[in-house]
Write an enzyme that holds these catalytic residues in place. Structure first.
Site, PDB file in Angstrom:
ATOM      1  N   SER A  37       0.833  -1.208   0.000  1.00 37.29           N
ATOM      2  CA  SER A  37       0.000   0.000   0.000  1.00 37.29           C
ATOM      3  C   SER A  37       0.858   1.245   0.000  1.00 37.29           C
ATOM      4  O   SER A  37       0.399   2.317  -0.367  1.00 37.29           O
ATOM      5  CB  SER A  37      -0.828   0.074   1.277  1.00 37.29           C
ATOM      6  OG  SER A  37      -1.524  -1.095   1.492  1.00 37.29           O
TER       7      SER A  37
ATOM      8  N   HIS B 289      -0.779  -2.522  -7.359  1.00 39.62           N
ATOM      9  CA  HIS B 289      -1.564  -2.205  -6.170  1.00 39.62           C
ATOM     10  C   HIS B 289      -3.058  -2.305  -6.476  1.00 39.62           C
ATOM     11  O   HIS B 289      -3.612  -1.487  -7.209  1.00 39.62           O
ATOM     12  CB  HIS B 289      -1.203  -0.785  -5.689  1.00 39.62           C
ATOM     13  CG  HIS B 289      -1.870  -0.422  -4.410  1.00 39.62           C
ATOM     14  ND1 HIS B 289      -2.331   0.835  -4.132  1.00 39.62           N
ATOM     15  CD2 HIS B 289      -2.160  -1.167  -3.314  1.00 39.62           C
ATOM     16  CE1 HIS B 289      -2.871   0.846  -2.927  1.00 39.62           C
ATOM     17  NE2 HIS B 289      -2.781  -0.354  -2.412  1.00 39.62           N
TER      18      HIS B 289
ATOM     19  N   GLU C  72      -3.192   0.050  -9.658  1.00 34.33           N
ATOM     20  CA  GLU C  72      -2.099   0.993  -9.905  1.00 34.33           C
ATOM     21  C   GLU C  72      -0.872   0.176 -10.290  1.00 34.33           C
ATOM     22  O   GLU C  72      -0.502  -0.763  -9.570  1.00 34.33           O
ATOM     23  CB  GLU C  72      -1.804   1.815  -8.651  1.00 34.33           C
ATOM     24  CG  GLU C  72      -2.926   2.775  -8.283  1.00 34.33           C
ATOM     25  CD  GLU C  72      -2.675   3.526  -6.978  1.00 34.33           C
ATOM     26  OE1 GLU C  72      -3.033   4.706  -6.907  1.00 34.33           O
ATOM     27  OE2 GLU C  72      -2.147   2.935  -6.018  1.00 34.33           O
TER      28      GLU C  72
ATOM     29  N   ASN D  40      -3.671   6.116  -2.349  1.00 40.53           N
ATOM     30  CA  ASN D  40      -3.455   6.205  -0.903  1.00 40.53           C
ATOM     31  C   ASN D  40      -2.859   7.538  -0.467  1.00 40.53           C
ATOM     32  O   ASN D  40      -3.061   7.961   0.671  1.00 40.53           O
ATOM     33  CB  ASN D  40      -2.587   5.044  -0.408  1.00 40.53           C
ATOM     34  CG  ASN D  40      -3.407   3.777  -0.250  1.00 40.53           C
ATOM     35  OD1 ASN D  40      -4.635   3.822  -0.295  1.00 40.53           O
ATOM     36  ND2 ASN D  40      -2.752   2.649  -0.076  1.00 40.53           N
TER      37      ASN D  40
HETATM   38  N1  3HC Z   1     -16.905 -11.063  -3.833  1.00 42.88           N
HETATM   39  C1  3HC Z   1     -18.124 -11.223  -4.378  1.00 42.88           C
HETATM   40  N2  3HC Z   1     -19.176 -10.484  -4.056  1.00 42.88           N
HETATM   41  C2  3HC Z   1     -18.998  -9.512  -3.142  1.00 42.88           C
HETATM   42  C3  3HC Z   1     -17.752  -9.268  -2.527  1.00 42.88           C
HETATM   43  C4  3HC Z   1     -16.675 -10.100  -2.905  1.00 42.88           C
HETATM   44  N3  3HC Z   1     -15.482  -9.947  -2.385  1.00 42.88           N
HETATM   45  N4  3HC Z   1     -17.885  -8.230  -1.678  1.00 42.88           N
HETATM   46  C5  3HC Z   1     -19.163  -7.837  -1.725  1.00 42.88           C
HETATM   47  N5  3HC Z   1     -19.837  -8.613  -2.622  1.00 42.88           N
HETATM   48  C6  3HC Z   1     -21.222  -8.541  -2.988  1.00 42.88           C
HETATM   49  C7  3HC Z   1     -22.111  -8.261  -1.794  1.00 42.88           C
HETATM   50  O1  3HC Z   1     -22.375  -9.444  -1.091  1.00 42.88           O
HETATM   51  C8  3HC Z   1     -23.346  -7.649  -2.447  1.00 42.88           C
HETATM   52  O2  3HC Z   1     -24.210  -8.674  -2.859  1.00 42.88           O
HETATM   53  P1  3HC Z   1     -25.826  -8.463  -2.705  1.00 42.88           P
HETATM   54  O3  3HC Z   1     -26.149  -7.319  -3.595  1.00 42.88           O
HETATM   55  O4  3HC Z   1     -26.393  -9.765  -3.179  1.00 42.88           O
HETATM   56  O5  3HC Z   1     -26.081  -8.192  -1.256  1.00 42.88           O
HETATM   57  C9  3HC Z   1     -22.753  -6.972  -3.696  1.00 42.88           C
HETATM   58  O6  3HC Z   1     -21.422  -7.454  -3.872  1.00 42.88           O
HETATM   59  C10 3HC Z   1     -22.670  -5.479  -3.590  1.00 42.88           C
HETATM   60  O7  3HC Z   1     -22.231  -5.138  -2.294  1.00 42.88           O
HETATM   61  P2  3HC Z   1     -22.973  -4.028  -1.465  1.00 42.88           P
HETATM   62  O8  3HC Z   1     -24.389  -4.328  -1.276  1.00 42.88           O
HETATM   63  O9  3HC Z   1     -22.162  -3.801  -0.237  1.00 42.88           O
HETATM   64  O10 3HC Z   1     -23.029  -2.838  -2.496  1.00 42.88           O
HETATM   65  P3  3HC Z   1     -22.167  -1.625  -2.875  1.00 42.88           P
HETATM   66  O11 3HC Z   1     -22.765  -1.185  -4.148  1.00 42.88           O
HETATM   67  O12 3HC Z   1     -22.086  -0.680  -1.727  1.00 42.88           O
HETATM   68  O13 3HC Z   1     -20.664  -2.066  -3.216  1.00 42.88           O
HETATM   69  C11 3HC Z   1     -18.434  -1.682  -2.474  1.00 42.88           C
HETATM   70  C12 3HC Z   1     -19.728  -2.412  -2.242  1.00 42.88           C
HETATM   71  C13 3HC Z   1     -17.935  -1.941  -3.916  1.00 42.88           C
HETATM   72  C14 3HC Z   1     -17.429  -2.237  -1.496  1.00 42.88           C
HETATM   73  C15 3HC Z   1     -18.658  -0.142  -2.318  1.00 42.88           C
HETATM   74  O14 3HC Z   1     -19.235   0.115  -1.068  1.00 42.88           O
HETATM   75  C16 3HC Z   1     -17.378   0.654  -2.432  1.00 42.88           C
HETATM   76  O15 3HC Z   1     -16.920   0.947  -3.521  1.00 42.88           O
HETATM   77  N6  3HC Z   1     -16.788   1.033  -1.272  1.00 42.88           N
HETATM   78  C17 3HC Z   1     -15.525   1.755  -1.228  1.00 42.88           C
HETATM   79  C18 3HC Z   1     -14.407   0.759  -1.188  1.00 42.88           C
HETATM   80  C19 3HC Z   1     -13.065   1.416  -1.330  1.00 42.88           C
HETATM   81  O16 3HC Z   1     -12.907   2.619  -1.338  1.00 42.88           O
HETATM   82  N7  3HC Z   1     -12.031   0.564  -1.441  1.00 42.88           N
HETATM   83  C20 3HC Z   1     -10.695   1.024  -1.536  1.00 42.88           C
HETATM   84  C21 3HC Z   1     -10.081   0.959  -0.200  1.00 42.88           C
HETATM   85  S1  3HC Z   1      -8.422   1.544  -0.215  1.00 42.88           S
HETATM   86  C22 3HC Z   1      -7.537   0.206  -0.603  1.00 42.88           C
HETATM   87  O17 3HC Z   1      -7.997  -0.880  -0.759  1.00 42.88           O
HETATM   88  C23 3HC Z   1      -6.072   0.433  -0.745  1.00 42.88           C
HETATM   89  C24 3HC Z   1      -5.290  -0.183   0.375  1.00 42.88           C
HETATM   90  O18 3HC Z   1      -3.937  -0.130   0.026  1.00 42.88           O
HETATM   91  C25 3HC Z   1      -5.501   0.515   1.698  1.00 42.88           C
END
Ligand code: 3HC
Length: 298
Positions: free
Chosen positions: A127, A148, A160, A198
């Site tokens: 990260s 990343h 990335e 990040n």
């Molecule tokens: N595999 C398969 N399905 C999955 C899953 C996975 N890993 N994770 C979630 N799902 C499914 C859920 O079960 C849900 O199914 P359902 O509709 O039947 O209930 C569906 O996907 C959609 O999930 P949500 O209902 O939670 O719906 P959202 O539209 O809110 O999408 C999300 C979820 C994509 C996580 C969205 O909330 C999002 O984009 N959040 C922000 C995440 C983010 O910013 N990530 C980056 C973090 S920083 C990082 O990672 C960098 C590191 O270095 C720190």
């Protein structure tokens, strides 16, 4: 230079997702874990996710039930687990997704440098650590990139692709193509702290935690403000839980050590306290909120 066989080191939060998207993209993937129990947990998680995505594809009319089942079985059929590093010897690409500890990562790459075939490309999913330092440790800096991914890897569309001054052009192009094969939109980044996402996201999360610490607003209101005021899919406090409080702290500690005068990287005391108490976010069932698996419950 085509990447057909991929090794992924680590089958945790990020690693299991990388294994899955690489297999979905048609690569044969071998996943290395330190212990069989960690491997079993990661592979079970992949199975659940692959099944969920297949079910979603049917529900959305993107695939028939038979086709979705066949695609899911094909993906799972391309994945193999191991606890033996020597099994990575003939990989075209090895992606590291282990704990955020630079010393541990450098030691791993130094060892892999003498195990994996000379043409093999190395990538770190770090990260925040300098890719250049790991590249040097691996003994093949020209065949080293950052890849990343974002959490949850299965759903987030970005990767990335980070290059150092030493990265070979062909290696960089192959890494970008691999990202595309995984279904991602790659962006190119230089080897700078936090790359693009990040460097912007973590200081934003820090500001949100500092607001909470000062009592400027409740955690619920901070999250709602950014969701409804800025259209973010989840607010910054929930996102910190989602990323992992320990991971967020490791990132900040690494940066503070290197850039002690940068105010954007100052660590909120609240974050340290929670991590010390074992409240790591979604992965431990509690962080700033309470979690039951993927669902926030309080
Ligand atoms: N595999 C398969 N399905 C999955 C899953 C996975 N890993 N994770 C979630 N799902 C499914 C859920 O079960 C849900 O199914 P359902 O509709 O039947 O209930 C569906 O996907 C959609 O999930 P949500 O209902 O939670 O719906 P959202 O539209 O809110 O999408 C999300 C979820 C994509 C996580 C969205 O909330 C999002 O984009 N959040 C922000 C995440 C983010 O910013 N990530 C980056 C973090 S920083 C990082 O990672 C960098 C590191 O270095 C720190």
């Amino acid at each position: 230079m085509q990447i057909k066989k991929v090794g992924v080191v680590g089958c945790g939060l990020m690693g299991h997702g990388i294994v899955q998207v690489a297999a979905q993209g048609g690569c044969n993937v071998i996943c290395l874990e330190a212990e069989q129990a960690f491997l079993d947990k990661g592979l079970a998680r992949i199975e659940k996710s692959v099944e969920k995505l297949a079910q979603k594809a049917v529900e959305k009319g993107k695939a028939s039930e038979a086709d979705a089942k066949a695609a899911a079985a094909a993906t799972l059929g391309r994945i193999r687990g191991t606890t033996n590093k020597a099994d990575l010897a003939d990989c075209d690409l090895v992606v590291e997704a282990i704990v955020e500890d630079l010393g541990v990562k450098k030691a791993l790459f130094a060892e892999l440098g003498s195990i994996v075939k000379k043409q093999g490309i190395f990538a770190s999913n770090t990260s925040s650590f300098p890719i250049g330092e790991m590249a040097e440790a691996s003994g093949r800096p020209e065949r080293f990139v950052g890849l990343h991914f974002f959490n949850p890897v299965q759903l987030m569309r970005l990767v990335e692709v980070v290059r150092t001054d030493a990265t070979d052009d062909e290696v960089f192009a192959a890494a970008r193509s691999f990202g595309e094969a995984c279904g991602k939109s790659p962006v190119s980044c230089k080897d700078t702290p936090g790359f693009v996402v990040n460097r912007l996201l973590v200081p934003f999360m820090v500001q949100a935690l500092s607001m909470l610490e000062r009592g400027d607003a409740t955690k619920e209101d901070i999250d709602t403000a950014m969701q409804f005021g800025c259209g973010h899919p989840m607010g910054p406090i929930t996102l910190t839980d989602y990323v992992g409080l320990d991971t967020t702290l490791y990132i900040l500690e690494g940066w503070c050590e290197r850039y002690p005068d940068e105010p954007a990287f100052a660590i909120p005391a609240l974050l340290r306290e929670k991590v010390k108490a074992g409240k790591l976010g979604r992965k431990s069932g509690e962080g700033f909120f309470k979690w039951d698996g993927d669902k926030k419950v309080g």
